[in-house]
Design a protein around this motif. Structure first.
Motif, short mmCIF file in Angstrom:
data_model
loop_
_atom_site.label_atom_id
_atom_site.label_comp_id
_atom_site.label_asym_id
_atom_site.label_seq_id
_atom_site.Cartn_x
_atom_site.Cartn_y
_atom_site.Cartn_z
N PHE A 139 0.84 -1.20 0.00
CA PHE A 139 0.00 0.00 0.00
C PHE A 139 0.87 1.25 0.00
CE2 PHE A 139 -2.43 3.08 2.86
CZ PHE A 139 -3.07 3.70 1.80
N ILE A 140 1.74 1.36 0.97
CA ILE A 140 2.61 2.54 1.11
C ILE A 140 4.06 2.10 1.20
CG2 ILE A 140 3.29 4.44 2.62
CD1 ILE A 140 0.74 5.17 1.38
N PHE A 141 4.91 2.74 0.42
CA PHE A 141 6.35 2.56 0.51
C PHE A 141 6.97 3.90 0.91
CE2 PHE A 141 4.91 0.02 -3.23
CZ PHE A 141 5.04 -1.23 -2.67
N GLU A 142 8.28 3.90 1.07
CA GLU A 142 8.97 5.16 1.31
C GLU A 142 8.85 6.03 0.06
OE1 GLU A 142 13.27 6.84 2.89
OE2 GLU A 142 13.15 4.82 2.05
N ARG A 143 8.11 7.14 0.18
CA ARG A 143 7.89 8.10 -0.90
C ARG A 143 7.26 7.48 -2.15
NH1 ARG A 143 12.53 12.79 -0.74
NH2 ARG A 143 12.52 13.06 1.52
N SER A 144 6.45 6.46 -1.95
CA SER A 144 5.78 5.83 -3.09
C SER A 144 4.55 5.07 -2.61
CB SER A 144 6.74 4.88 -3.82
OG SER A 144 6.16 4.42 -5.03
N ILE A 145 3.75 4.61 -3.56
CA ILE A 145 2.56 3.82 -3.26
C ILE A 145 2.53 2.61 -4.18
CG2 ILE A 145 1.21 5.81 -2.45
CD1 ILE A 145 -0.20 5.80 -5.22
N ASP A 192 -9.35 6.58 -2.49
CA ASP A 192 -10.15 6.56 -1.26
C ASP A 192 -9.30 6.11 -0.06
OD1 ASP A 192 -12.30 7.34 -2.81
OD2 ASP A 192 -13.17 5.32 -2.93
N SER A 193 -8.43 5.11 -0.30
CA SER A 193 -7.57 4.62 0.78
C SER A 193 -6.58 5.70 1.22
CB SER A 193 -6.81 3.37 0.32
OG SER A 193 -7.70 2.27 0.19
N LEU A 194 -6.02 6.42 0.25
CA LEU A 194 -5.07 7.49 0.59
C LEU A 194 -5.76 8.63 1.35
CD1 LEU A 194 -3.01 7.52 -2.70
CD2 LEU A 194 -2.11 6.97 -0.43
N GLU A 195 -7.00 8.91 1.01
CA GLU A 195 -7.74 9.92 1.75
C GLU A 195 -7.89 9.51 3.21
OE1 GLU A 195 -8.67 12.87 1.01
OE2 GLU A 195 -8.78 13.02 -1.17
N HIS A 233 8.42 -3.66 0.16
CA HIS A 233 9.65 -3.53 -0.61
C HIS A 233 10.36 -2.27 -0.12
CE1 HIS A 233 8.09 -6.45 -3.62
NE2 HIS A 233 6.93 -5.87 -3.33
N GLY A 234 11.68 -2.31 -0.06
CA GLY A 234 12.43 -1.12 0.32
C GLY A 234 12.54 -0.94 1.82
N GLY A 235 12.98 0.28 2.20
CA GLY A 235 13.28 0.56 3.60
C GLY A 235 12.10 1.11 4.38
N THR A 236 12.33 1.31 5.67
CA THR A 236 11.28 1.78 6.56
C THR A 236 11.03 3.28 6.40
OG1 THR A 236 12.86 2.17 8.34
CG2 THR A 236 11.79 0.02 8.28
N THR A 237 9.86 3.70 6.86
CA THR A 237 9.49 5.10 6.88
C THR A 237 8.51 5.26 8.04
OG1 THR A 237 8.58 6.93 5.56
CG2 THR A 237 7.73 4.73 5.08
N THR A 238 7.71 6.32 8.04
CA THR A 238 6.71 6.50 9.10
C THR A 238 5.39 6.96 8.50
OG1 THR A 238 7.19 8.84 9.51
CG2 THR A 238 8.53 7.22 10.73
N GLN A 281 2.34 10.64 4.98
CA GLN A 281 1.09 11.40 4.86
C GLN A 281 1.28 12.69 4.07
OE1 GLN A 281 -0.04 11.55 9.03
NE2 GLN A 281 -1.81 10.23 8.65
N GLN A 282 2.46 13.27 4.16
CA GLN A 282 2.68 14.55 3.47
C GLN A 282 2.69 14.40 1.95
OE1 GLN A 282 6.64 16.27 4.14
NE2 GLN A 282 7.43 14.23 4.66
N TYR A 283 2.82 13.16 1.46
CA TYR A 283 2.80 12.94 0.01
C TYR A 283 1.44 12.44 -0.49
CZ TYR A 283 7.82 12.93 0.95
OH TYR A 283 9.09 13.26 1.38
N SER A 284 0.49 12.24 0.43
CA SER A 284 -0.79 11.65 0.04
C SER A 284 -1.50 12.45 -1.04
CB SER A 284 -1.70 11.51 1.26
OG SER A 284 -1.15 10.60 2.21
N ASP A 285 -1.56 13.77 -0.88
CA ASP A 285 -2.27 14.60 -1.86
C ASP A 285 -1.61 14.52 -3.24
OD1 ASP A 285 -4.30 15.45 -0.17
OD2 ASP A 285 -3.17 17.19 0.55
N TYR A 286 -0.29 14.42 -3.25
CA TYR A 286 0.43 14.30 -4.52
C TYR A 286 -0.02 13.02 -5.24
CZ TYR A 286 4.15 13.22 -7.82
OH TYR A 286 4.84 12.89 -8.96
N TRP A 287 -0.06 11.89 -4.52
CA TRP A 287 -0.43 10.63 -5.16
C TRP A 287 -1.89 10.64 -5.57
CZ3 TRP A 287 3.57 8.56 -6.94
CH2 TRP A 287 4.77 8.52 -6.23
N ILE A 288 -2.75 11.20 -4.72
CA ILE A 288 -4.17 11.28 -5.05
C ILE A 288 -4.35 12.06 -6.35
CG2 ILE A 288 -6.38 12.26 -4.34
CD1 ILE A 288 -5.49 11.62 -1.41
#
Length: 197
Positions: free
Chosen positions: A138-144, A159-162, A177-182, A187-194
């Motif tokens: 669902f969510i990766f570091e700086r990606s979806i 809808d899930s990102l909202e 896949h990839g490294g950890t994040t928080t 959340q700060q990138y959610s609007d960009y992906w939406i």
């Protein structure tokens, strides 16, 4: 909580072992994960799938049998455990528990909650254990997760990102896949992906 991780297979899919209060939870046992898991568990209690894609579930059945523990899979992805259009030789597996959206389980005091965030696939979930969130694809570091696969839905992902961006707590995210994040970091990138779906 102790968390061990090993990327598995060509797609380097993260297989996790989360150990809390003397219990080991195996999350997304991918291609050829069995021997690594066997060498790194002392008290395995469950296998947990974030979703049903082949690179996350390949070793499900083998570990169920060898460790004699139950498998928990989001119910909307159970059909993906039987066959894969990408990987016809996927070893089929059958969950002991078909997890309902946002269902929570209690393993002798250790709570495990599946947070349902469809889009990448119908059952796609993040699994919360203690202070960790295993975010699958669902969510990766700086990606979806991608939404161009069979059973994917760009609208469901929006809808899930909202909903994701409205989570009012923070935890470390351990992606498929990839490294950890928080949570807060992503959340700060959610609007960009939406806006780009």
């Amino acid at each position: 909580m102790q968390i061990k991780v090993q990327p598995m297979g060509v797609y380097q899919t993260n297989c996790y072992i989360a150990s809390l209060d003397g219990k080991d939870f195996i999350i997304d046992p991918g291609v050829n994960a069995t021997s690594w898991v066997e060498q790194n568990v002392t008290n395995p209690v469950a296998i947990l799938n974030t979703h049903g894609h082949f690179d996350h579930v390949w070793s499900n059945a083998e570990l169920q049998k060898k460790l004699n523990i139950p498998l928990y899979t989001p119910k909307d992805d159970v059909m993906l455990l039987k066959e894969s259009s990408w990987m016809p030789d996927l070893p089929p597996s059958t969950p002991d528990f078909e997890v309902k959206p946002d269902e929570e389980f209690n393993f002798d005091g250790v709570k495990v909650k599946f947070h349902h965030f469809p889009g990448h696939c119908p059952g796609c979930s993040m699994i919360e254990i203690g202070d960790a969130m295993f975010s699958g694809d669902f969510i990766f570091e700086r990606s979806i997760g991608r939404t161009d696969f069979p059973y994917s839905s760009p609208q469901d992902m929006k809808d899930s990102l909202e909903r994701f961006k409205k989570l009012d707590f923070d935890k470390t995210l351990y992606p498929g896949h990839g490294g950890t994040t928080t949570i807060k970091q992503e959340q700060q990138y959610s609007d960009y992906w939406i806006g780009n779906l």
